[in-house]
Design an enzyme around this catalytic site. Structure first.
Site, PDB file in Angstrom:
ATOM      1  CG  ASP A 154      -4.878   2.884   5.863  1.00  0.00           C
ATOM      2  OD1 ASP A 154      -4.131   3.008   6.847  1.00  0.00           O
ATOM      3  OD2 ASP A 154      -4.441   2.736   4.711  1.00  0.00           O
ATOM      4  CD  GLU A 183      -1.631   2.391   1.844  1.00  0.00           C
ATOM      5  OE1 GLU A 183      -2.415   3.343   1.757  1.00  0.00           O
ATOM      6  OE2 GLU A 183      -0.524   2.501   2.433  1.00  0.00           O
TER       7      GLU A 183
HETATM    8 ZN   LIG Z   1      -1.953   3.157   5.776  1.00  0.00          ZN
END
Ligand SMILES: [Zn+2]
Length: 330
Positions: free
Chosen positions: A220, A197
């Site tokens: 997140d 990511e």
């Molecule tokens: Zn992150």
């Protein structure tokens, strides 16, 4: 102290080297006897079948930011580049740890470079205690990765550690999977622990293609606006999970955003609305995957993100688990 949060944050796992995290997760979920697969890029994807129901993809990334060694000088000092977004001022003075346990201290060439305006990554070097290039080469090589060494500590109802981005999201996803296993689901659940990511939401891109979900939610962290003279952001620690409206990479699909808002209201879960000017999440990649996926995100407010001492509030973490679980269960 929550031992799973500790283990998740303290396990070594920079971008592309997420295997250790994968091991922690599969061990933790082992007893549930769920189906899972690992795709070619390394995304770990659990499936909780619900035939005939729409497919919901939840995504939390396993990788953490780090550094990569670019040069070793004759005296044994290392130069490095960033793997993910790294602010030089957060790096200076910190310890980094390599896969083999070698520790290095990030120092600056001279005090003149240590001011905020003049501090750049190329003025920093890593000292691993070696007296020569040969000695350094016995411990590290060009291209080796290292991550912040930042221990996990609970302070009141808050936890500080390196890598809460996004191991706290992994924790939320693990606890959600545990909470809904064996129950009647509103969706067929795909729980994805994604890779890569931090260098451009790469894992989520291929992971979503493999699942072809009907809707998706990323889990997140987000920034904060509640410390002295901090930048303007309507996010505080302890006021609940943040439902994303927009960040630098996407506008959350309104139907998913509203599903989250309505679910939180209905269940009495405190929440905040997130409009983030910089940064994005797996959601941005998933949303434009295939022929498009309605996608939103739930963010956990995380102070000092991308430092060795990030900080989250455990109430926000619990709120996030409740919200995701509520979406999945009747
Ligand atoms: Zn992150």
């Amino acid at each position: 102290m929550n031992e799973l949060i500790r283990t998740l944050t303290q396990t070594w796992g920079p971008t592309s080297y997420e295997q250790g995290i994968k091991d922690v997760i599969t061990r933790e979920l082992d007893g549930l006897q769920l189906e899972y697969r690992v795709d070619a890029l390394g995304n770990l994807i659990y499936c909780l079948p619900a035939p005939g129901k729409p497919k919901l993809l939840l995504s939390a990334h396993m990788d953490q930011i780090g550094i990569i060694i670019t040069h070793i000088d004759k005296d044994g000092f290392l130069r490095f580049g960033a793997v993910g977004g790294l602010d030089p001022y957060k790096v200076l003075g910190q310890r980094f740890v390599f896969a083999n346990g070698t520790i290095g201290v990030a120092a600056v060439e001279s005090k003149e470079h240590a001011t905020l305006e003049h501090l750049t990554l190329d003025k920093l070097f890593l000292d691993i205690g070696a007296a020569s290039r040969d000695e350094a080469l016995q411990r590290v090589a060009i291209g080796d990765f290292a991550v912040y060494s930042g221990e996990c500590t609970q302070i009141g109802n808050r936890v500080t550690s390196a890598a809460l981005d996004d191991r706290i999201g992994c924790y939320v996803l693990i606890e959600t999977v545990k909470a809904v296993t064996g129950k009647e689901l509103n969706y067929e659940l795909y729980g994805m622990f994604s890779v890569q990511e931090e260098i451009g939401i790469k894992g989520a891109k291929v992971g979503a293609w493999g699942v072809q979900p009907d809707l998706a939610i990323a889990l997140d962290v987000t920034a904060w606006g509640d410390t002295p003279e901090s930048y303007v952001l309507d996010i505080s620690l302890g006021k609940g999970p943040a439902i994303k409206v927009k960040d630098a990479g996407m506008v959350a699909t309104p139907v998913v955003r509203d599903l989250l808002i309505e679910t939180a209201r209905h269940r009495g879960i405190p929440f905040q609305l997130e409009v983030l000017q910089a940064g994005t999440t797996d959601a941005a990649a998933i949303q434009i995957n295939g022929s498009g996926v309605p996608t939103g995100a739930i963010s956990i407010p995380d102070r000092y993100v991308h430092s060795s001492s990030e900080m989250v509030d455990l109430g926000d973490v619990e709120g996030c688990i409740s919200l995701v679980t509520s979406v999945l269960l009747k």
